[in-house]
Design an enzyme around this catalytic site. Structure first.
Site, PDB file in Angstrom:
ATOM      1  N   HIS A   1      14.360  90.563   4.843  1.00  0.00           N
ATOM      2  CA  HIS A   1      15.779  90.704   4.460  1.00  0.00           C
ATOM      3  C   HIS A   1      15.967  90.825   2.946  1.00  0.00           C
ATOM      4  O   HIS A   1      17.098  90.992   2.491  1.00  0.00           O
ATOM      5  CB  HIS A   1      16.591  89.514   4.963  1.00  0.00           C
ATOM      6  CG  HIS A   1      16.642  89.382   6.454  1.00  0.00           C
ATOM      7  ND1 HIS A   1      17.063  90.415   7.270  1.00  0.00           N
ATOM      8  CD2 HIS A   1      16.323  88.358   7.281  1.00  0.00           C
ATOM      9  CE1 HIS A   1      16.997  90.013   8.539  1.00  0.00           C
ATOM     10  NE2 HIS A   1      16.544  88.780   8.578  1.00  0.00           N
TER      11      HIS A   1
ATOM     12  N   ASP B   1      10.507  91.669  14.300  1.00  0.00           N
ATOM     13  CA  ASP B   1      11.319  90.454  14.176  1.00  0.00           C
ATOM     14  C   ASP B   1      12.652  90.717  14.901  1.00  0.00           C
ATOM     15  O   ASP B   1      13.111  91.856  14.979  1.00  0.00           O
ATOM     16  CB  ASP B   1      11.562  90.166  12.689  1.00  0.00           C
ATOM     17  CG  ASP B   1      12.278  88.858  12.449  1.00  0.00           C
ATOM     18  OD1 ASP B   1      11.605  87.863  12.148  1.00  0.00           O
ATOM     19  OD2 ASP B   1      13.529  88.824  12.567  1.00  0.00           O
TER      20      ASP B   1
ATOM     21  N   HIS C   1      15.550  90.185  14.037  1.00  0.00           N
ATOM     22  CA  HIS C   1      16.621  90.665  13.150  1.00  0.00           C
ATOM     23  C   HIS C   1      16.232  91.992  12.521  1.00  0.00           C
ATOM     24  O   HIS C   1      15.054  92.234  12.235  1.00  0.00           O
ATOM     25  CB  HIS C   1      16.868  89.653  12.026  1.00  0.00           C
ATOM     26  CG  HIS C   1      17.258  88.286  12.506  1.00  0.00           C
ATOM     27  ND1 HIS C   1      16.336  87.289  12.741  1.00  0.00           N
ATOM     28  CD2 HIS C   1      18.474  87.770  12.803  1.00  0.00           C
ATOM     29  CE1 HIS C   1      16.976  86.191  13.155  1.00  0.00           C
ATOM     30  NE2 HIS C   1      18.268  86.458  13.214  1.00  0.00           N
TER      31      HIS C   1
ATOM     32  N   ASP D   1      11.046  85.352  16.523  1.00  0.00           N
ATOM     33  CA  ASP D   1      12.384  84.866  16.882  1.00  0.00           C
ATOM     34  C   ASP D   1      13.021  85.659  18.024  1.00  0.00           C
ATOM     35  O   ASP D   1      14.146  85.372  18.428  1.00  0.00           O
ATOM     36  CB  ASP D   1      13.314  84.773  15.662  1.00  0.00           C
ATOM     37  CG  ASP D   1      13.193  85.948  14.725  1.00  0.00           C
ATOM     38  OD1 ASP D   1      12.500  86.927  15.074  1.00  0.00           O
ATOM     39  OD2 ASP D   1      13.783  85.893  13.629  1.00  0.00           O
TER      40      ASP D   1
END
Ligand SMILES: [Zn+2]
Length: 347
Positions: free
Chosen positions: A167, A202, A204, A291
């Protein structure tokens, strides 16, 4: 035996809090995550090598100097503020459009600490304590050491990065990430390989990685993730974001409906793999997050631990020199099983 890298300083970063649903809640990126993953490496007979302390040089290829300077110095400046809190936190944010094609920013106009914190820390999930910078730098160096091992002929290397990186943008921390380890590794591999692919699984969207390479045609960035429409990072990760200029066609987002299980992830990954082949990538950076597991405390997907074995088999079948870079995954009790399944598949 696969080689792996890690540096003990990465465990110093010990965030206390972040904001979720209007409350300050306990941090999710715990040092215990790394301890669990280290234990799994040892179970597989892999003794991680201490990554080389190479400094900010490789990170400077994808981040601005002003941003890295800020990360490096902010704690000491913060500690001089009267009655300061236990962690560096922003209390203001500059306007940011969220558009994938419009997020290259001018230098921060503010020289004062509070303004700069608002500029460089993009949300309320990137608190900075006294050791956050050194852990972030070591985490980045771990990715660089893995990339260096590939450059010297190793086929597959695992970088046990923490904090995560995907991120982090050119000049902005967010989403538990400060320095974009995945992007730094990809850029480092460009020394030898003209075409690099990144696949990020991931849960996200890898928004920072996307932003860093959005205008470039030499690095194919692919992210398979839970639909951002009602999930972090909300404003990017949509299928229409395909890259710009020379990068047009070199960015692929595959959003998955919330609740998606292993087979759905697998078929998306097949698309990703086909794109990597069509692109003609010569090396791969695989951003591995856990995740997506059904038990993740901030997850919305429904993967089982064994699904990460199927993911590993896809990576292996691609047959490229591969740096596996650890991203998220916050259920300390299950991430070990995920990594274990992944490693067994790669064996
Ligand atoms: Zn994540």
């Amino acid at each position: 035996m696969m080689r792996a890298f890690y540096h003990a300083d990465q465990a110093l970063h010990d965030p206390q809090q972040y904001l979720r649903f209007g409350r300050f809640v306990s941090a999710k990126d715990l040092p215990a995550r790394t301890e669990r993953l280290l234990a799994v490496l040892h179970e597989h007979g892999i003794v991680p090598e201490k990554s080389a302390e190479c400094g900010i040089g490789p990170a400077l290829k994808v981040h601005t100097l002003a941003y890295l300077d800020f990360l490096q110095t902010v704690w000491d400046r913060w500690a001089q503020l009267p009655d300061h809190g236990p962690e560096v936190w922003p209390n203001t944010f500059p306007y940011y459009s969220g558009r994938a094609e419009a997020d290259t920013r001018p230098p921060c106009p503010a020289t004062g600490i509070v303004g700069q914190i608002g500029w460089f820390l993009g949300d309320l999930s990137v608190p900075m304590g006294p050791h956050t910078w050194v852990s972030s730098l070591r985490s980045c160096e771990t990715a660089v050491s893995a990339a260096d091992a590939l450059l010297s002929g190793e086929p597959t290397v695992y970088a046990l990065c923490r904090p995560s990186g995907h991120h982090a943008r050119t000049d902005r921390a967010s989403g538990f990430c400060y320095v974009n380890n995945t992007a730094v590794a990809a850029q480092h591999l460009r020394q030898r390989y003209p075409k690099i692919a990144i696949i990020d699984v991931d849960a996200h969207h890898g928004d920072g990685t996307q932003q860093i390479f959005y205008n470039r045609g030499d690095v194919l960035t692919i992210s398979v993730h839970a639909d951002s429409d009602n999930y972090y990072p909300f404003f990017t990760g949509y299928a229409g974001e395909i890259g710009r200029g020379e990068g047009e066609g070199a960015n692929l987002n595959i959003p998955l409906p919330h609740g998606s299980n292993g087979p759905v992830m697998l078929s998306a990954l097949e698309k990703a793999v086909a794109s990597v082949r069509a692109f003609g990538a010569e090396a791969l950076v695989f951003a591995l997050g856990f995740d997506g597991h059904k038990d993740d405390p901030i997850g919305v997907l429904s993967l089982e631990s064994d699904d990460f074995g199927d993911i590993g088999r896809q990576v292996k079948a691609l047959g490229l020199p591969t740096a596996v870079v650890q991203e998220g995954g916050y259920a300390v009790d299950v991430i070990g099983g995920c990594l274990s399944a992944f490693l067994e598949a790669l064996d």
